[in-house]
Structures are given as structure tokens and as C-alpha cells.
Design an enzyme around this catalytic site. Sequence first.
Site, short mmCIF file in Angstrom:
data_model
loop_
_atom_site.label_atom_id
_atom_site.label_comp_id
_atom_site.label_asym_id
_atom_site.label_seq_id
_atom_site.Cartn_x
_atom_site.Cartn_y
_atom_site.Cartn_z
N MET A 119 0.84 -1.19 0.00
CA MET A 119 0.00 0.00 0.00
C MET A 119 0.87 1.24 0.00
O MET A 119 1.91 1.27 0.65
CB MET A 119 -0.92 -0.01 1.22
CG MET A 119 -1.86 1.16 1.31
SD MET A 119 -3.28 0.85 2.36
CE MET A 119 -4.33 -0.07 1.26
N PHE A 120 0.46 2.26 -0.75
CA PHE A 120 1.21 3.51 -0.90
C PHE A 120 2.56 3.31 -1.57
O PHE A 120 3.47 4.10 -1.40
CB PHE A 120 1.40 4.20 0.47
CG PHE A 120 0.12 4.42 1.20
CD1 PHE A 120 -0.79 5.36 0.77
CD2 PHE A 120 -0.19 3.68 2.33
CE1 PHE A 120 -1.98 5.57 1.44
CE2 PHE A 120 -1.38 3.87 3.00
CZ PHE A 120 -2.28 4.81 2.56
N GLY A 173 2.76 2.84 -4.96
CA GLY A 173 2.66 3.33 -6.32
C GLY A 173 2.28 2.27 -7.33
O GLY A 173 2.44 2.46 -8.54
N GLU A 190 -6.14 -4.10 -7.93
CA GLU A 190 -6.52 -4.72 -6.66
C GLU A 190 -6.83 -6.21 -6.86
O GLU A 190 -7.87 -6.72 -6.40
CB GLU A 190 -7.73 -3.99 -6.06
CG GLU A 190 -7.50 -2.51 -5.80
CD GLU A 190 -6.46 -2.21 -4.72
OE1 GLU A 190 -5.92 -3.17 -4.12
OE2 GLU A 190 -6.14 -1.03 -4.50
N ALA A 191 -5.93 -6.88 -7.53
CA ALA A 191 -6.14 -8.31 -7.86
C ALA A 191 -6.29 -9.19 -6.63
O ALA A 191 -6.92 -10.25 -6.69
CB ALA A 191 -4.98 -8.81 -8.72
N GLN A 192 -5.74 -8.76 -5.49
CA GLN A 192 -5.82 -9.57 -4.28
C GLN A 192 -7.26 -9.78 -3.81
O GLN A 192 -7.54 -10.72 -3.08
CB GLN A 192 -4.97 -8.96 -3.16
CG GLN A 192 -5.56 -7.71 -2.50
CD GLN A 192 -5.23 -6.44 -3.26
OE1 GLN A 192 -4.64 -6.47 -4.32
NE2 GLN A 192 -5.61 -5.30 -2.68
N CYS A 200 8.87 3.06 4.75
CA CYS A 200 8.44 2.78 6.13
C CYS A 200 8.27 4.09 6.91
O CYS A 200 9.17 4.94 6.92
CB CYS A 200 9.48 1.90 6.82
SG CYS A 200 9.14 1.59 8.57
#
Length: 206
Positions: free
Chosen positions: A1-2, A4, A72-74, A128
Site C-alpha cells: 500500500m502507498f 505506487g 486490486e487483484a488480491q 516505512c
Amino acid sequence: MFSGKTEELIRRLKRAQIARQKVEIFKPQIDTRYSEDEVVSHNYNSIHSTSVPSSSNLLLLANDVEVIGIDEAQFFDEELPSVCNQLANAGIRVVIAGLDMDFKGRPFGPMPQLMAQAEYVTKVHAICVKTGNLAQYSYRFTGGEKLVELGEKDCYVPLSREAFVEALEFEKEGIIPEWQQKIMNERYAEKKAEEALKELTQPTDD
């Protein structure tokens, strides 16, 4: 996430459109965070898309297409790898973006199989929020074991391996570390400021 990943997906698909290739973009119906008919990155870049309830719909909607994008394939069902194989075997270029791990650091949905059968895999990383190093994990502030909790930056943060392991240990002990509390306070303040701005910009009856 975040990291890119959606931004990169949009970039590749727009290049295909510039090359005058027939492109179709799909996302899971569950994802309505920004728009129901667009794939939108966290930087608000967007491209028109079609929301589908299951991966089998892709086969029905892939007529006369040269390139297919999937975001968002997950969140798709376990048939997605088989569907993508069928599309690729038919000569269609398939470009997929998704999270490889869930908020607990476990392989996420159909992503492991998709990555295994892909010709090319590009891993992009966020930074992070604790260490400033590359982040491999998405850590969720909110509790519970519910796998899918669609949200923005108020729910998740990118963490490096070291910070992620530490966060899980604190979570087990019921401790909120100082860095996490600071981020939660900042995001709460941002959310309240956005709500106040919306109220100010609402049209009045006068």
C-alpha cells in the site's frame, strides 16, 4: 500500500492507449473507495474502468481487446489466475496490480499464483513510516481479524520488516508505541479538518 502500484498500472495502460491499442481495465466490485467506474491512485491519477463481481466476468468482457489491466487483484476470487492464463493464451497482454501480502504479512488471495505464472513481476515499495527504509508490509492500525477492510491512510501504514515485527509484538502486548500514536493523532486531526472543510463548502439554502 502507498507503493505506487496503481500509479504504475495506470502509466502502463495509458501508454498502451497512446499506442492505439484496445485497452480494457477491470477492478473488483468491492473496491469503491474513490470511484465506481475509475481506477484511481492515491495521487488521484485515474483511468476509466469496469467493476466486476468475479473473475469469470473478464472472459465475457474481453472481446476484441489487446491489453487488459486488473487493479486490486488480491480482492478477486481464486479463479483469477486461470482466467488470466486463458486471456494470455489468447494473445492478450494482461497487466495486474495487487498487494502480495495482507496486513498480517500472509500471502494475499490469488497473488502468489499470479506472480508465479507471470512472465514479468515488478515489485514496488513504499517507505516505512517509522524507519524511512523500504517497506515490504502494510500494517493495519484497526484491530480484528477481518481480512478485507477497505480504507485509506487512516487504517494502514507501510512498514519495513523490522518495524512490522516490532509492531506485531507491541500489538500482542496491547501496547501502542509512541510513533504509532503520533501518526494516529495526525490522521485524526487531518480527518476532522477535511470534515470541517466539507461543511464550510456545502451550499446553503439562502
